[in-house]
Design a protein around this motif. Sequence first.
Motif, PDB file in Angstrom:
ATOM      1  N   GLY A 107      47.097  17.631  14.158  1.00 48.78           N
ATOM      2  CA  GLY A 107      45.444  17.777  14.281  1.00 48.78           C
ATOM      3  C   GLY A 107      45.075  16.964  15.406  1.00 48.78           C
ATOM      4  N   ASN A 143      44.110  16.709  19.619  1.00 53.02           N
ATOM      5  CA  ASN A 143      43.916  17.772  20.972  1.00 53.02           C
ATOM      6  C   ASN A 143      43.611  16.902  21.973  1.00 53.02           C
ATOM      7  N   SER A 158      47.425  22.577  14.066  1.00 52.45           N
ATOM      8  CA  SER A 158      46.070  22.735  14.835  1.00 52.45           C
ATOM      9  C   SER A 158      46.278  21.718  15.975  1.00 52.45           C
ATOM     10  N   CYS A 159      46.899  21.671  16.840  1.00 51.92           N
ATOM     11  CA  CYS A 159      46.882  20.913  18.221  1.00 51.92           C
ATOM     12  C   CYS A 159      46.601  21.836  19.279  1.00 51.92           C
ATOM     13  N   SER A 160      45.476  21.632  19.824  1.00 51.83           N
ATOM     14  CA  SER A 160      45.110  22.471  20.988  1.00 51.83           C
ATOM     15  C   SER A 160      44.882  21.661  22.252  1.00 51.83           C
ATOM     16  N   THR A 200      51.580  26.682  13.506  1.00 51.86           N
ATOM     17  CA  THR A 200      50.346  26.831  12.929  1.00 51.86           C
ATOM     18  C   THR A 200      49.221  26.616  13.778  1.00 51.86           C
ATOM     19  N   ASP A 201      48.729  27.392  14.269  1.00 54.25           N
ATOM     20  CA  ASP A 201      47.254  27.475  15.110  1.00 54.25           C
ATOM     21  C   ASP A 201      47.247  26.454  16.038  1.00 54.25           C
ATOM     22  N   CYS A 202      48.407  26.270  17.053  1.00 53.31           N
ATOM     23  CA  CYS A 202      48.437  25.555  17.897  1.00 53.31           C
ATOM     24  C   CYS A 202      48.219  26.210  19.029  1.00 53.31           C
ATOM     25  N   CYS A 224      50.284  30.849  17.080  1.00 50.59           N
ATOM     26  CA  CYS A 224      50.136  29.889  17.972  1.00 50.59           C
ATOM     27  C   CYS A 224      49.732  30.774  19.176  1.00 50.59           C
TER      28      CYS A 224
END
Length: 497
Positions: free
Chosen positions: A159, A161, A183-185, A205-207, A231
Amino acid sequence: MRYSKDLRHLLGATAILALLFATTASSATFQAGTDLQAAIDGAQPGDTVVAGPGVYDRVEITKSITLIGDGARIRAGGRNMGVKISADDVTVSGFIVEGGLRGIHLEGSRNCTVSNNTVTGVEQWGIGLISSDDNRIEGNVANYNGLGPHRWYGIYLSGSNGNQILDNGASFNGEYGICLFPSCSDNVISGNVAEGNKYGIYAFTDCNENIITRNRLKGNEIAGIKMIGSCIRNHILENEISENGVVGIFLQTGSGYNLIRGNEIAKNSNFGVQILEGPAGNNTLVENNISGSQRGVLVNTDGNLIYNNRIFDCVIPAEDRGTNQWYKAYPLGGNFWDSHTGTDVMSGPGQNASGPDGFVDQPYVINDRARDAYPIVGEAARPIALVDGSIYPARAQIGSQVTVEVVLESKHGIAQVSARTRNLLTSSEPSRYISMYPSGDGSYSGTLQTALMGAGRYAVILTAKDARGFEMVEEIGELELLPRSGRDFNEALSRGL
């Protein structure tokens, strides 16, 4: 100038307040004693604490300070964290952190710098960022962490960013060198070395929209880079990804719209690039060198664009189980395939105008749905080459022994060699097989027994396989068999003579 008494008192008070403010705002640098946590607790925001040579207990930082290690070790036993940071604008540099549950751990922190530390022997992760943004993790060594039963990470983001993960070592950890989950962007992961882990860099998952560039990801048990679980829009650029146990780059389960560009993807055991399980697809592979794997590129999603890559020294260069584009519109063209040979005398989008254009005139066919319309011209490479071959005698009577000899060159070593005959006049006669044995310096020889063969002309065909699975099938030459002299062999056989 003369001031009233009240005004003089006001000016004096203002001056004292300014002096107090200046004293409070200025930062101090001081040496810690044996109790490093006490020194940290006594510091003011902006201060620098220097820990000299020695072994210190675990510490927690809850204010914006700089902590410098000068020959200092932090040992955290049991379920403790070596350095826990829960404040913004903290710098930690120059420590050796050993043991404990977690090494250097940031939680809810921003604008921190963690640099030039060594973290090792930690149960979970060496350096971790939990819900922490805009931090700089640079020049650290996070090796040999997470080696317990749960097998954790060298560097871990969750989590988090906008961080910069630069020039770190993250090798020989239990499971992952560098892990992003979930969730790392908008992180930049550059110049790191991740070797000997299970995965070099793993995003789950959602990177999204991370930049992964110029890392060395070598000799990991499964993959150099793996992205799984939607991702998307990540950039994988100019990395060295080699000698990983299964695959160089692996995108799975909806990981699409990623750019894979300019990477050296070499000698990964099974796959150079593997893209599985849609529906995202729509990845772009461009200007990569993909070599030395059983399969160069395997895709079973749709909409991927693959062009201007060099795909060579792979047993199966490409496998397409979806609907994908293997070239860009002319004149950008397709890919270089070392196994594809042909002429380049035509040009134009339809390859029907005279004159060469750097593309092989004949398309490279992957399967009945996929082809490269503009394969790039280059020198064809053969992992196994027939240097010389002879059949002696090349003209013999039935019943004679015929010697077949060949000389082979192989990049990966020869695993199996055999030869067989094929009757050039009739297809009804079965092939006769010749066992070939090494005789030194790449030479192989075998003996063909001709007693049960019919008169006629035969092609002698060599099959050679190397240790990687490449197979070469090539004709050595022709053999002419003459009838037996004196009597008809078949007639004598039918009489039992």
